[in-house]
Motif scaffolding. Structure first.
Motif, PDB file in Angstrom:
ATOM      1  N   MET A   1      73.052 -16.870  67.546  1.00  0.00           N
ATOM      2  CA  MET A   1      71.980 -15.895  67.677  1.00  0.00           C
ATOM      3  C   MET A   1      72.294 -14.972  68.832  1.00  0.00           C
ATOM      4  SD  MET A   1      68.898 -17.916  69.676  1.00  0.00           S
ATOM      5  CE  MET A   1      68.266 -16.470  70.475  1.00  0.00           C
ATOM      6  N   GLY A   2      71.669 -13.805  68.831  1.00  0.00           N
ATOM      7  CA  GLY A   2      71.850 -12.865  69.923  1.00  0.00           C
ATOM      8  C   GLY A   2      71.643 -11.445  69.434  1.00  0.00           C
ATOM      9  N   VAL A   3      71.643 -10.530  70.371  1.00  0.00           N
ATOM     10  CA  VAL A   3      71.444  -9.121  70.035  1.00  0.00           C
ATOM     11  C   VAL A   3      72.696  -8.560  69.382  1.00  0.00           C
ATOM     12  CG1 VAL A   3      69.757  -8.792  71.900  1.00  0.00           C
ATOM     13  CG2 VAL A   3      72.182  -8.288  72.310  1.00  0.00           C
ATOM     14  N   SER A   4      72.553  -7.404  68.770  1.00  0.00           N
ATOM     15  CA  SER A   4      73.674  -6.718  68.156  1.00  0.00           C
ATOM     16  C   SER A   4      74.750  -6.451  69.207  1.00  0.00           C
ATOM     17  CB  SER A   4      73.189  -5.387  67.556  1.00  0.00           C
ATOM     18  OG  SER A   4      74.232  -4.730  66.915  1.00  0.00           O
ATOM     19  N   GLY A   5      75.986  -6.758  68.866  1.00  0.00           N
ATOM     20  CA  GLY A   5      77.093  -6.535  69.787  1.00  0.00           C
ATOM     21  C   GLY A   5      77.407  -7.700  70.692  1.00  0.00           C
ATOM     22  N   SER A   6      76.678  -8.801  70.559  1.00  0.00           N
ATOM     23  CA  SER A   6      76.935  -9.960  71.427  1.00  0.00           C
ATOM     24  C   SER A   6      78.133 -10.785  70.961  1.00  0.00           C
ATOM     25  CB  SER A   6      75.688 -10.854  71.526  1.00  0.00           C
ATOM     26  OG  SER A   6      75.328 -11.366  70.259  1.00  0.00           O
ATOM     27  N   GLY A   7      78.636 -10.512  69.777  1.00  0.00           N
ATOM     28  CA  GLY A   7      79.809 -11.226  69.276  1.00  0.00           C
ATOM     29  C   GLY A   7      79.494 -12.274  68.227  1.00  0.00           C
ATOM     30  N   LYS A   8      78.321 -12.202  67.641  1.00  0.00           N
ATOM     31  CA  LYS A   8      77.908 -13.222  66.671  1.00  0.00           C
ATOM     32  C   LYS A   8      78.893 -13.369  65.517  1.00  0.00           C
ATOM     33  CE  LYS A   8      73.934 -11.376  65.806  1.00  0.00           C
ATOM     34  NZ  LYS A   8      74.016 -10.166  66.642  1.00  0.00           N
ATOM     35  N   SER A   9      79.295 -12.265  64.932  1.00  0.00           N
ATOM     36  CA  SER A   9      80.197 -12.330  63.776  1.00  0.00           C
ATOM     37  C   SER A   9      81.574 -12.832  64.177  1.00  0.00           C
ATOM     38  CB  SER A   9      80.327 -10.955  63.115  1.00  0.00           C
ATOM     39  OG  SER A   9      79.080 -10.518  62.650  1.00  0.00           O
ATOM     40  N   THR A  10      82.120 -12.262  65.228  1.00  0.00           N
ATOM     41  CA  THR A  10      83.465 -12.646  65.667  1.00  0.00           C
ATOM     42  C   THR A  10      83.512 -14.114  66.067  1.00  0.00           C
ATOM     43  OG1 THR A  10      83.883 -10.394  66.423  1.00  0.00           O
ATOM     44  CG2 THR A  10      85.297 -12.129  67.328  1.00  0.00           C
ATOM     45  N   VAL A  11      82.592 -14.519  66.926  1.00  0.00           N
ATOM     46  CA  VAL A  11      82.573 -15.909  67.393  1.00  0.00           C
ATOM     47  C   VAL A  11      82.160 -16.841  66.253  1.00  0.00           C
ATOM     48  CG1 VAL A  11      81.476 -17.529  69.004  1.00  0.00           C
ATOM     49  CG2 VAL A  11      82.214 -15.266  69.799  1.00  0.00           C
ATOM     50  N   GLY A  12      81.229 -16.401  65.423  1.00  0.00           N
ATOM     51  CA  GLY A  12      80.805 -17.219  64.289  1.00  0.00           C
ATOM     52  C   GLY A  12      81.957 -17.548  63.361  1.00  0.00           C
ATOM     53  N   GLU A  13      82.773 -16.550  63.037  1.00  0.00           N
ATOM     54  CA  GLU A  13      83.933 -16.785  62.180  1.00  0.00           C
ATOM     55  C   GLU A  13      84.920 -17.747  62.835  1.00  0.00           C
ATOM     56  OE1 GLU A  13      85.831 -13.273  60.625  1.00  0.00           O
ATOM     57  OE2 GLU A  13      83.893 -12.348  60.175  1.00  0.00           O
ATOM     58  N   LEU A  14      85.203 -17.532  64.112  1.00  0.00           N
ATOM     59  CA  LEU A  14      86.126 -18.418  64.831  1.00  0.00           C
ATOM     60  C   LEU A  14      85.583 -19.845  64.894  1.00  0.00           C
ATOM     61  CD1 LEU A  14      87.151 -16.067  67.779  1.00  0.00           C
ATOM     62  CD2 LEU A  14      88.621 -16.825  65.888  1.00  0.00           C
ATOM     63  N   LEU A  15      84.308 -19.970  65.145  1.00  0.00           N
ATOM     64  CA  LEU A  15      83.675 -21.279  65.244  1.00  0.00           C
ATOM     65  C   LEU A  15      83.721 -22.008  63.896  1.00  0.00           C
ATOM     66  CD1 LEU A  15      82.229 -23.001  67.351  1.00  0.00           C
ATOM     67  CD2 LEU A  15      80.101 -21.894  66.689  1.00  0.00           C
ATOM     68  N   ALA A  16      83.390 -21.313  62.825  1.00  0.00           N
ATOM     69  CA  ALA A  16      83.435 -21.925  61.497  1.00  0.00           C
ATOM     70  C   ALA A  16      84.856 -22.384  61.155  1.00  0.00           C
ATOM     71  CB  ALA A  16      82.924 -20.938  60.445  1.00  0.00           C
ATOM     72  N   GLU A  17      85.827 -21.564  61.515  1.00  0.00           N
ATOM     73  CA  GLU A  17      87.224 -21.928  61.265  1.00  0.00           C
ATOM     74  C   GLU A  17      87.593 -23.190  62.042  1.00  0.00           C
ATOM     75  OE1 GLU A  17      91.380 -19.974  62.551  1.00  0.00           O
ATOM     76  OE2 GLU A  17      90.097 -18.670  61.337  1.00  0.00           O
ATOM     77  N   ARG A  18      87.239 -23.230  63.304  1.00  0.00           N
ATOM     78  CA  ARG A  18      87.566 -24.397  64.138  1.00  0.00           C
ATOM     79  C   ARG A  18      86.852 -25.655  63.657  1.00  0.00           C
ATOM     80  NH1 ARG A  18      89.273 -23.517  69.483  1.00  0.00           N
ATOM     81  NH2 ARG A  18      89.290 -25.785  69.599  1.00  0.00           N
ATOM     82  N   LEU A  19      85.623 -25.504  63.146  1.00  0.00           N
ATOM     83  CA  LEU A  19      84.845 -26.651  62.671  1.00  0.00           C
ATOM     84  C   LEU A  19      85.128 -26.977  61.202  1.00  0.00           C
ATOM     85  CD1 LEU A  19      81.414 -25.740  64.322  1.00  0.00           C
ATOM     86  CD2 LEU A  19      83.016 -27.536  65.060  1.00  0.00           C
ATOM     87  N   ASP A  20      85.887 -26.112  60.541  1.00  0.00           N
ATOM     88  CA  ASP A  20      86.230 -26.266  59.127  1.00  0.00           C
ATOM     89  C   ASP A  20      84.979 -26.357  58.255  1.00  0.00           C
ATOM     90  OD1 ASP A  20      88.008 -26.375  56.985  1.00  0.00           O
ATOM     91  OD2 ASP A  20      88.109 -28.566  57.023  1.00  0.00           O
ATOM     92  N   VAL A  21      84.087 -25.385  58.452  1.00  0.00           N
ATOM     93  CA  VAL A  21      82.851 -25.298  57.667  1.00  0.00           C
ATOM     94  C   VAL A  21      82.694 -23.876  57.140  1.00  0.00           C
ATOM     95  CG1 VAL A  21      81.680 -27.172  58.925  1.00  0.00           C
ATOM     96  CG2 VAL A  21      81.414 -24.805  59.708  1.00  0.00           C
ATOM     97  N   ALA A  22      81.760 -23.698  56.225  1.00  0.00           N
ATOM     98  CA  ALA A  22      81.486 -22.378  55.651  1.00  0.00           C
ATOM     99  C   ALA A  22      80.893 -21.443  56.705  1.00  0.00           C
ATOM    100  CB  ALA A  22      80.520 -22.518  54.481  1.00  0.00           C
ATOM    101  N   TYR A  23      81.138 -20.164  56.509  1.00  0.00           N
ATOM    102  CA  TYR A  23      80.600 -19.136  57.396  1.00  0.00           C
ATOM    103  C   TYR A  23      79.827 -18.113  56.573  1.00  0.00           C
ATOM    104  CZ  TYR A  23      80.224 -15.006  60.284  1.00  0.00           C
ATOM    105  OH  TYR A  23      79.737 -13.914  60.956  1.00  0.00           O
ATOM    106  N   ALA A  24      78.696 -17.658  57.101  1.00  0.00           N
ATOM    107  CA  ALA A  24      77.936 -16.570  56.487  1.00  0.00           C
ATOM    108  C   ALA A  24      77.526 -15.567  57.562  1.00  0.00           C
ATOM    109  CB  ALA A  24      76.687 -17.108  55.784  1.00  0.00           C
ATOM    110  N   GLU A  25      77.656 -14.311  57.234  1.00  0.00           N
ATOM    111  CA  GLU A  25      77.234 -13.209  58.102  1.00  0.00           C
ATOM    112  C   GLU A  25      75.832 -12.814  57.670  1.00  0.00           C
ATOM    113  OE1 GLU A  25      76.114 -10.516  60.155  1.00  0.00           O
ATOM    114  OE2 GLU A  25      78.154 -11.055  60.782  1.00  0.00           O
ATOM    115  N   ALA A  26      74.861 -12.995  58.553  1.00  0.00           N
ATOM    116  CA  ALA A  26      73.459 -12.734  58.195  1.00  0.00           C
ATOM    117  C   ALA A  26      73.216 -11.300  57.763  1.00  0.00           C
ATOM    118  CB  ALA A  26      72.539 -13.107  59.349  1.00  0.00           C
TER     119      ALA A  26
END
Length: 157
Positions: A1-26
């Motif tokens: 979670m966070g405001v626009s530009g905080s890195g949600k998409s970039t970090v979310g994708e990296l986190l999902a990859e590291r955790l080996d789980v699905a990723y969705a961009e809200a």
């Protein structure tokens, strides 16, 4: 979670990859009317957000037991409560940074419908996680890889 530009998409994708789980961009769950409204520089209201939050909650419910990462602003407690109503066990990572840092990032961002002019309204709307909410704030200074490592550290049991 966070405001626009905080890195949600970039970090979310990296986190999902590291955790080996699905990723969705809200952002992909927004109806076209919401995107047009934001692109025109008009903040969404709660009525605009309702179908968007419902769609994200459905995705979360479908992933329950499998894990997943969704990058979602979830700026208000009531929005996070709606996501918790999905029944999926959730942990909120608040990607936290100053308005100045994030404004600088948005200045260089290209091809996104959310204009920089709405950043102040997002900070005005932001309700940080409360002590009874399952989650943690993660500072966004540094590279996306460094922020991802901080996120993984707070997720570790």
């Amino acid at each position: 979670m966070g405001v626009s530009g905080s890195g949600k998409s970039t970090v979310g994708e990296l986190l999902a990859e590291r955790l080996d789980v699905a990723y969705a961009e809200a952002d992909s769950f927004h109806p076209p009317a919401n995107i047009r409204k934001m692109a025109a520089g008009t903040p969404l209201d709660d009525e605009d957000r309702r179908p968007w939050l419902d769609a994200i909650a459905r995705w979360l419910s479908e992933r329950s037991g499998q894990g997943g990462v969704v990058s979602c602003s979830a700026l208000r407690r009531r929005y996070r409560d709606r996501l918790r109503d999905s029944g999926a066990p959730l942990f909120f990572l608040h990607l936290d940074g100053s308005e100045e840092l994030i404004a600088g990032r948005l200045k260089d961002r290209k091809g996104h419908f959310m204009p920089r002019s709405l950043l102040r309204s997002q900070f005005a709307t932001l309700e940080p996680l409360e002590p009874d909410e399952h989650g943690a704030a993660v500072p966004i200074g540094g590279t996306p890889a460094e922020v991802t490592e901080r996120a993984l550290a707070v997720l570790a049991p």
